[in-house]
Design an enzyme around this catalytic site. Structure first.
Site, mmCIF file in Angstrom:
data_model
loop_
_atom_site.group_PDB
_atom_site.id
_atom_site.type_symbol
_atom_site.label_atom_id
_atom_site.label_comp_id
_atom_site.label_asym_id
_atom_site.label_seq_id
_atom_site.Cartn_x
_atom_site.Cartn_y
_atom_site.Cartn_z
ATOM 1 N N VAL A 1 0.857 -1.192 0.000
ATOM 2 C CA VAL A 1 0.000 0.000 0.000
ATOM 3 C C VAL A 1 0.890 1.238 0.000
ATOM 4 C CG1 VAL A 1 -1.780 1.283 1.257
ATOM 5 C CG2 VAL A 1 -1.805 -1.221 1.286
ATOM 6 N N ASP B 1 58.577 18.747 4.012
ATOM 7 C CA ASP B 1 59.454 18.291 5.076
ATOM 8 C C ASP B 1 58.762 17.234 5.923
ATOM 9 O OD1 ASP B 1 61.520 19.922 4.388
ATOM 10 O OD2 ASP B 1 61.170 21.437 5.924
ATOM 11 N N LYS C 1 64.105 15.699 6.513
ATOM 12 C CA LYS C 1 65.376 15.322 7.124
ATOM 13 C C LYS C 1 65.099 14.816 8.530
ATOM 14 C CE LYS C 1 67.096 19.413 4.789
ATOM 15 N NZ LYS C 1 65.750 19.894 4.479
ATOM 16 N N GLY D 1 57.749 22.909 7.934
ATOM 17 C CA GLY D 1 57.179 23.041 9.264
ATOM 18 C C GLY D 1 57.547 24.370 9.895
ATOM 19 N N GLY D 2 56.649 24.901 10.730
ATOM 20 C CA GLY D 2 56.935 26.165 11.406
ATOM 21 C C GLY D 2 57.002 27.324 10.439
ATOM 22 N N LEU E 1 63.025 30.409 9.945
ATOM 23 C CA LEU E 1 63.501 30.175 11.305
ATOM 24 C C LEU E 1 64.023 28.741 11.390
ATOM 25 C CD1 LEU E 1 63.831 31.473 14.057
ATOM 26 C CD2 LEU E 1 61.526 30.719 14.635
ATOM 27 N N SER F 1 55.744 29.877 14.108
ATOM 28 C CA SER F 1 56.949 29.080 14.350
ATOM 29 C C SER F 1 56.674 27.976 15.354
ATOM 30 C CB SER F 1 58.075 29.975 14.861
ATOM 31 O OG SER F 1 57.791 30.424 16.172
ATOM 32 N N ALA F 2 57.530 26.950 15.313
ATOM 33 C CA ALA F 2 57.427 25.867 16.292
ATOM 34 C C ALA F 2 57.579 26.403 17.705
ATOM 35 C CB ALA F 2 58.483 24.809 15.994
#
EC number: 2.1.1.107
Length: 484
Positions: free
Chosen positions: A44, A252, A274, A305-306, A310, A335-336
């Site tokens: 239905v 990186d 590295k 990174g960062g 720097l 920055s880190a």
């Protein structure tokens, strides 16, 4: 990611919807709009399904009987929307046996695919899904997208579709075409279409295409981008914009995997990171690759990174680009040092504790870190030591030899700003041993100075791996005390 997003071409395909209620009507309507031939299977039909049947003659059919295994044979897609547990399970098991995609409304455990919430600006379509975990949240996000995307985006997409083959013939290089379309969608042609002046927008597109054909292939460019300390939310808007436009990325090890997910999906990814003297590519070769790729017409993202300037060798890399007359942009990152200090609750400066901050490297030369070269050190300053983890014991010893007391507060902040963040506290005498005991791995920063003692009070962010009783690791022999 538990589900792979995909759009199915169902035009002219037979699809089944098992059920006769409101949920079945909604699903059948969606399939009809996609051009499918739909069968409603239910003894239905409720009013919504009856109305849909009346308005969709020829493409929607009703089988007024209960579902039975075998009815699914030959179907491209099946939806279970009966609301009956036994029927829905029969539908699921029958389709699974034949390898037919099946979705049971509201039952992710009885579904091999998820139907997302849609934002339709045909031919442009957006889909939002929580994988069945939070459908209300998915609907709310889709509602926000509805307000952000004018209906005219459909006209813009149709214009691009009409012109696609002409542009492909005129600009045979795919990277060249990509830049051309970016120029179109960011410029006056798109604005005209979105404002309802479609003919004007098409004329502008053709003018730019003719102009593009008359010029030489576009020159490559390098984007030197600081990815920040790890948390993707700390990226700058400009960094994200360039990440979405890159043809190739050299990244990186310090760039968190989550950051790479934000780079354009089609971009080639080349790891050049590295780690403790092991280089995927030596720095000289990285510099050469940047030049080679840019000369090949690529937009090259150098993701670091960062902050790239720097302890990131960003200066060395752009010197090579300048010598070879390669265009480039530099995008600074948090920055880190800033990220680690902020997330660990260790201020770099503080009126009552440290008036200066110095950023140093713990890299070895001639077998030893060169901390003595930066002496003298003050007890009211903060030292941030990059790449100091592997030589931590020697770093701490040299700082003591330069006049800092063995009880001087020190900490290591590892995986800063990520869910894996860890903070190990101690002093110059105890820190190296504690880090060994905790098996801390890089990337990590060493922080030395009186503000380290503020971590138990100011350390607002706790990573999943961090010891929640870190306050107990402050050496009670440190005599500076905490000020209220």
């Amino acid at each position: 990611m538990h589900h792979y997003p995909i759009f199915l071409k169902l035009h002219g395909c037979r699809c089944l919807v098992v059920g006769g209620g409101e949920a079945a009507a909604r699903r059948a309507g969606d399939l009809l709009r996609a051009g499918a031939r739909v069968e409603l299977i239910a003894p239905v039909l409720a009013a919504p399904c009856e109305q849909l049947l009346d308005t969709s003659p020829g493409e929607l059919h009703h089988r007024a009987e209960p579902f039975a295994a075998g009815m699914e044979e030959g179907a491209a897609l099946v939806v279970g929307a009966s609301g009956d547990e036994a029927t829905d399970r029969t539908v699921y098991e029958a389709c699974r046996a034949r390898g037919i995609p099946v979705n049971v409304a509201g039952r992710p455990s009885l579904s091999t695919y998820i139907t997302p919430v849609q934002v339709d600006r045909s031919p442009l379509q957006l889909a939002v899904s929580s994988g069945g975990a939070a459908p209300v949240l998915a609907r709310q996000i889709a509602s926000r997208l509805e307000t952000l995307l004018p209906a005219a985006y459909g006209r813009l997409a149709r214009l691009a579709g009409r012109m696609r083959e002409q542009v492909r013939v005129a600009l045979p290089d795919k990277d060249w075409r990509l830049r051309f379309w970016e120029q179109i969608f960011d410029g006056a042609a798109a604005e005209s279409v979105l404002a309802g002046r479609e003919a004007e927008g098409e004329a502008e597109l053709l003018r730019l295409l003719e102009q593009e054909q008359a010029r030489p292939a576009p020159q490559g460019e390098v984007f030197l981008v600081g990815a920040g300390p790890g948390d993707p939310d700390l990226l700058t808007f400009r960094a994200l914009r360039l990440m979405q436009r890159a043809d190739v990325v050299l990244y990186d090890r310090l760039a968190a995997p989550a950051l790479l997910d934000l780079v354009r999906k089609e971009a080639e990814r080349i790891p050049v990171g590295k780690r403790r003297g092991r280089h995927t590519l030596p720095q000289e070769r990285i510099n050469e690759r940047l030049v080679e790729l840019a000369r090949a017409g690529k937009r090259v993202l150098r993701l670091k990174g960062g902050d790239p300037f720097l302890f990131g060798r960003g200066g060395e890399e752009i010197e090579g680009l300048i010598e070879q007359d390669i265009p480039f942009q530099v995008v600074p990152g948090i920055s880190a040092a800033q990220g680690a200090a902020s997330y660990a609750g260790i201020p770099l400066t503080h009126r009552d504790y440290a008036q200066t901050c110095r950023l140093l490297t713990g890299h070895r030369r001639a077998g030893h870190p060169q901390m003595k070269a930066h002496a003298p050190y003050r007890q009211d300053e903060t030292l941030i030591i990059y790449m100091g983890l592997v030589n931590l014991e020697a770093v701490c010893e040299q700082l003591c030899e330069c006049g800092l007391p063995p009880e001087h507060p020190a900490a290591v902040v590892a995986q800063a700003t990520t869910p894996q963040q860890r903070v190990v506290l101690g002093n110059l005498r105890t820190l190296a041993e504690r880090v060994r005991a905790e098996r801390v791995e890089s990337p990590a920063l060493v922080v030395v100075g009186p503000t380290v003692q503020l971590h138990p009070r100011l350390g607002w962010y706790r990573g999943e791996a961090e010891d929640r009783d870190a306050a107990a690791s402050i050496d009670p022999c440190w005599t500076g005390g905490m000020r209220d």
